[in-house]
Design an enzyme around this catalytic site. Structure first.
Site, PDB file in Angstrom:
ATOM      1  N   HIS A 127       8.005  26.416  25.662  1.00  0.00           N
ATOM      2  CA  HIS A 127       9.477  26.449  25.573  1.00  0.00           C
ATOM      3  C   HIS A 127      10.015  25.665  24.378  1.00  0.00           C
ATOM      4  O   HIS A 127      11.196  25.771  24.047  1.00  0.00           O
ATOM      5  CB  HIS A 127      10.115  25.978  26.892  1.00  0.00           C
ATOM      6  CG  HIS A 127      10.111  24.490  27.094  1.00  0.00           C
ATOM      7  ND1 HIS A 127       9.197  23.844  27.882  1.00  0.00           N
ATOM      8  CD2 HIS A 127      10.931  23.532  26.614  1.00  0.00           C
ATOM      9  CE1 HIS A 127       9.452  22.549  27.878  1.00  0.00           C
ATOM     10  NE2 HIS A 127      10.514  22.325  27.125  1.00  0.00           N
ATOM     11  N   ASP A 156       3.937  27.953  30.721  1.00  0.00           N
ATOM     12  CA  ASP A 156       4.629  27.174  29.677  1.00  0.00           C
ATOM     13  C   ASP A 156       3.612  26.335  28.906  1.00  0.00           C
ATOM     14  O   ASP A 156       3.467  25.133  29.130  1.00  0.00           O
ATOM     15  CB  ASP A 156       5.706  26.292  30.312  1.00  0.00           C
ATOM     16  CG  ASP A 156       6.607  25.639  29.278  1.00  0.00           C
ATOM     17  OD1 ASP A 156       6.524  26.015  28.092  1.00  0.00           O
ATOM     18  OD2 ASP A 156       7.393  24.754  29.663  1.00  0.00           O
ATOM     19  N   GLY A 181      13.294  15.712  25.512  1.00  0.00           N
ATOM     20  CA  GLY A 181      12.567  15.152  24.382  1.00  0.00           C
ATOM     21  C   GLY A 181      11.130  14.837  24.716  1.00  0.00           C
ATOM     22  O   GLY A 181      10.299  14.633  23.832  1.00  0.00           O
ATOM     23  N   SER A 237       9.400  17.019  26.494  1.00  0.00           N
ATOM     24  CA  SER A 237       8.800  18.342  26.653  1.00  0.00           C
ATOM     25  C   SER A 237       7.572  18.506  25.770  1.00  0.00           C
ATOM     26  O   SER A 237       7.563  18.116  24.595  1.00  0.00           O
ATOM     27  CB  SER A 237       9.813  19.423  26.298  1.00  0.00           C
ATOM     28  OG  SER A 237      10.851  19.469  27.244  1.00  0.00           O
ATOM     29  N   GLY A 238       6.538  19.108  26.340  1.00  0.00           N
ATOM     30  CA  GLY A 238       5.309  19.345  25.594  1.00  0.00           C
ATOM     31  C   GLY A 238       4.357  18.176  25.598  1.00  0.00           C
ATOM     32  O   GLY A 238       3.197  18.301  25.195  1.00  0.00           O
TER      33      GLY A 238
END
Length: 838
Positions: free
Chosen positions: A642, A694, A786, A788-789
């Site tokens: 995403h 994801d 922030g 994310s990932g």
């Protein structure tokens, strides 16, 4: 009679005569002769076999054993007090005639006395006097060599035997000594690593240093390139009688195996274990340097290297500091709040120090003390007894390394005592105290029995937030909670989820299956005897998981070897045990380690430099940090789809992204490796509506150089289990609160894996098998925008960190009953391997 023709032989006929019964029976005389001959032949054969074994096989066998065993070298070191010897400055110089004359005399005394014991005399080799200090104190070591054939006597060559022999011998000599004999009032002997037995008169990698108030430097041989293997180096450091010695290591990088390479430091001029300050190896970051102080004006530093590993070694700074500065500690603290620490903190506290703080607050108040760092680790110490270094509060001693310690007084006065003995020191502690009203000890919060204050909503939520379970005691369970047999309250959603959440198993009792039945992963009940019967009875194979008696049984619980064989063992990969015949379960395990030696800061949220070396910051164009990622190899990063698959096509253009590895502070790029992205591979099944699949892979244009702040994380096998309730860590530079600003310093948060059934309920069925929940149902701790990932990592007993999840989605940040949702890495492990080869 008849004639017979044998195939394969000549055509010539052979005659076969059949004996009559009379002819068949031999005479008794002949029979006895035959038996005698047979017995003689057997005896001769036995003798020959014995001689062959004796001279051939036995020699070969002994030679093989001899090759495996090695002679034992035993060294005992200690000191001698010489009350009648006048101290001279020349005695500090090992090349001076004065040193040589006195050393030779004492070495003769040691040899004479050690040879009085028959056992010691048999293996005694030599004694060497290594130094003198004020007092006069002589430091020495004695060596005993035991050949392979006598190795069974090694346990008899003890410290006690050497000490008693020397003490008795010295006493006898003192009674009958002549005028020219040296008086010895005290002698000690302790077992010492033979590698530290150095002869300073040989001057091989031996250094004598004088500490002054102005700092000076020294370094290991070969620094900063690399120290040579098989190094045996020693530094004797002295200062004036009114000073002690401080040594700081601004750079310290030694092989991370203390059995091979290490630096040992002594509060003595002899490598006497009873006077050891510390022994260290590994690589220490700038934020956690090694800093030690002696209790007197002498110090000994040894560098031992055996491995071929290429490591830079160390740089050291030493100086003299006033002894009064070290010995002054403790006192009366009367402010309403404050901070106090162990002597010289954050340096190692010195040996042989005692301190006492008396904290007084106004009448009617009580004292709360919270230790933000507590580290007093020492080899062989039972932390339940704490008989060496300790902090004592209200009659109880504390030692070791504690992740949390908060104490509350019963009155308005509290005494805190600190004690360090003569051996092994450590970081010590840093503590803060404050006065509080016992009627309202934690305004707007819940007061734990330990004195810690926690958010009220954490009380009776099923988690041990206080650390002493006081927040989970005397709980009246809400209607949506289950009352455990031990009095704890747990969410009803956790009942019959195949996890012992209560701790006493009461939440898993009466769960559709009888006591003599086995419950499969899908809830199906089977007879108990189906477990480990080498047949897959449960559809999911859970009845054969972790069964050593089930080779070849394959299920989604099994670890699949490269050969195709299955291993039924939970988390078999990278556990330092070869479970696969082809060793593939231990291949590719150079991952998930943190090379830097780090402190455990109680309650700290800012990550230390090198604490999470796989964390990566992804910067998009000119927007700065946007997402996180993790290093899985020198060329590949793992992140969330995403971050790249959005309504803006620019997000999926590789050249728009920059990666920063080894970063802690967004505004500091020291030792940070910047790499551009070559290509972005998002999972083809990624769903922007549901966040299913994801996951994304980033290939770098240029490989990373692995360092102590840049390391890959371990990827779990598809069969890897991260059980519900397991404490894991999520890291990132995301917002510190919902709607807030992104963090400048890398943040860390400890979260817990939430079981799938609960996860599915609280997310209202939005969780797929490619997702997992982690966090706290009560809220308060979570990943945020922030992050994310970024990685969710869990520490295994093997000493490795495995990535369980990728920060994916959630409702807000840290909301109640809204835990963070992560991409489940185990479900997508094969896809990662297919695309990257990792």
């Amino acid at each position: 009679m008849y004639a017979a023709k044998y195939d394969g032989h000549s055509d010539r006929h052979e005659r076969i005569d059949f004996l009559t019964s009379v002819e068949k029976a031999p005479s008794k005389r002949k029979l006895g002769a035959v038996i005698g001959i047979l017995v003689a032949v057997l005896v001769l054969a036995a003798v020959a076999a014995f001689l062959i074994w004796l001279f051939v096989f036995k020699d070969a066998e002994e030679a093989t054993i001899s090759k495996q065993l090695k002679p034992s070298v035993l060294v005992f070191s200690g000191h001698m007090k010489l009350p009648d010897v006048q101290y001279k400055q020349q005695l500090e110089d090992t090349s001076s005639p004065e040193f040589e004359a006195l050393a030779v005399k004492l070495e003769a005394v040691l040899e004479e006395n050690l040879k009085k014991d028959p056992l010691l005399a048999t293996y005694y080799t030599k004694s060497v006097v290594t130094a003198f200090s004020e007092g006069v104190i002589a430091y020495y070591w004695s060596q005993f060599d035991v050949p392979v054939k006598d190795l069974e006597v090694v346990p008899e060559l003890t410290e006690e035997l050497v000490s008693e022999t020397l003490e008795n011998g010295i006493k006898e000599q003192q009674r009958t000594r002549s005028v020219d004999q040296i008086k010895i009032s005290e002698i000690t002997a302790t077992f010492t690593d033979p590698r530290m037995a150095r002869n300073p008169r040989a001057r091989e990698c031996f250094f004598r240093l004088e500490a002054e108030e102005t700092a000076s430097e020294f370094s290991s041989p070969g620094y900063p390139s690399s120290y040579p293997p098989k190094s045996r180096c020693q530094w004797q450091i002295r200062a004036s009688a009114t000073n002690v010695i401080s040594v700081t290591f601004p750079f310290f990088h030694v092989e991370d195996d203390c059995s091979d390479d290490f630096v040992s430091i002594y509060d003595s001029l002899s490598p006497d274990d009873s006077q050891a300050i510390t022994e260290k190896c590994g690589h220490r970051p700038p934020s956690n340097p090694l800093e030690v102080v002696s209790s007197g004006n002498i110090m000994l530093i040894n560098l031992i290297t055996d491995s071929e590993a290429q490591r830079p070694g160390f740089q050291a700074v030493y100086k003299a500091i006033p002894k009064l500065e070290v010995s002054t500690c403790g006192g009366v603290l009367t402010a309403s709040s404050g901070v106090f620490t162990s002597p010289l903190y954050p340096s190692f506290y010195p040996p042989a120090v005692d301190c006492k703080w008396t904290i007084k607050v106004p009448a009617g108040k009580k004292v709360r003390v919270k230790f933000n760092l507590f580290r007093m680790k020492e080899p062989g110490v039972d932390v339940r007894v704490c008989h060496k270094d300790y902090v004592e509060v209200m009659g109880k001693k504390y030692c070791g390394e504690l992740s949390s310690l908060a104490l509350t007084s019963t009155t308005n006065t509290l005494d805190v005592t600190f004690h360090s003995d003569e051996s092994y020191t450590d970081k010590g502690f840093s503590a803060e105290y404050n006065a509080y009203d016992p009627g309202n000890p934690c305004p707007n919060m819940f007061a734990c029995a330990s004195g810690i204050c926690i958010a009220r909503e954490l009380k009776c939520d099923g988690w041990n937030d206080c650390g002493d379970m006081s927040d989970e005691m005397k709980c009246k369970c809400d209607k949506d909670q289950f009352n455990c047999g031990n009095g704890l309250c747990k969410p009803k959603l956790w009942v019959c989820d195949r996890v012992n959440d209560c701790g006493d198993g009461s939440d898993e009792q009466s769960c559709s299956c009888e006591e003599n039945e086995w419950r499969c992963g899908d809830g199906t009940c089977m007879p108990q005897d189906v477990v480990c019967d080498t047949r897959t009875d449960c559809e999911d194979g859970s009845d054969e998981a972790s069964c050593k008696t089930s080779p070849g049984i394959c299920s989604h619980f099994s670890f699949k070897c490269k050969s195709g064989d299955c291993v039924n063992k939970v988390n078999a990969e990278c556990d330092r045990v070869d479970d696969c015949a082809d060793h593939s379960d231990e291949a590719g395990c150079n991952c998930g380690t943190r090379p830097y030696k780090l402190n455990r800061i109680v309650g700290g949220q800012n990550a230390e430099l090198g604490e999470w070396p796989w964390q990566v910051s992804l910067h998009f164009m000119t927007y700065g940090h946007v997402c996180g990622a993790s290093i899985i190899s020198e060329k590949w990063l793992l992140s969330a789809a995403h971050c790249f698959v959005t309504s803006d096509q620019a997000n999926h253009v590789a050249s728009n992204w920059q990666t920063y590895s080894g970063m802690q502070d967004q505004y500091r790029l020291d030792d940070v490796q910047r790499r551009s992205v070559k290509r972005i591979i998002s999972h083809p099944d990624y769903n922007q509506m549901t966040f299913d699949y994801d996951i994304a892979l980033l290939e770098l244009n240029e490989p990373l150089e692995l360092t102590n702040t840049i390391q890959p994380v371990c990827l779990p096998a598809p069969s890897h289990v991260f059980p519900a309730g397991m404490a894991c860590t999520v890291t990132g530079w995301g917002a510190l609160r919902e709607g807030g600003q992104k963090a400048q310093l890398l943040q860390k948060a400890s979260v817990k894996i939430i079981n799938d059934s609960v996860c599915n309920v609280v997310t209202e069925g939005q969780v797929t098998s490619r997702m997992l929940c982690s966090g706290f149902l009560t809220g308060g701790i979570d990943a945020c925008q922030g992050d994310s990932g970024g990685p969710l990592v869990c520490f295994e007993e093997s000493g490795k960190w495995f990535q369980a999840g990728i920060v994916s989605w959630g409702e807000g940040c840290a909301r109640r009953n809204k835990p963070g949702v992560y991409t489940r890495v185990t479900k997508l492990r094969e896809w990662i391997k297919t695309k990257t080869g990792v």
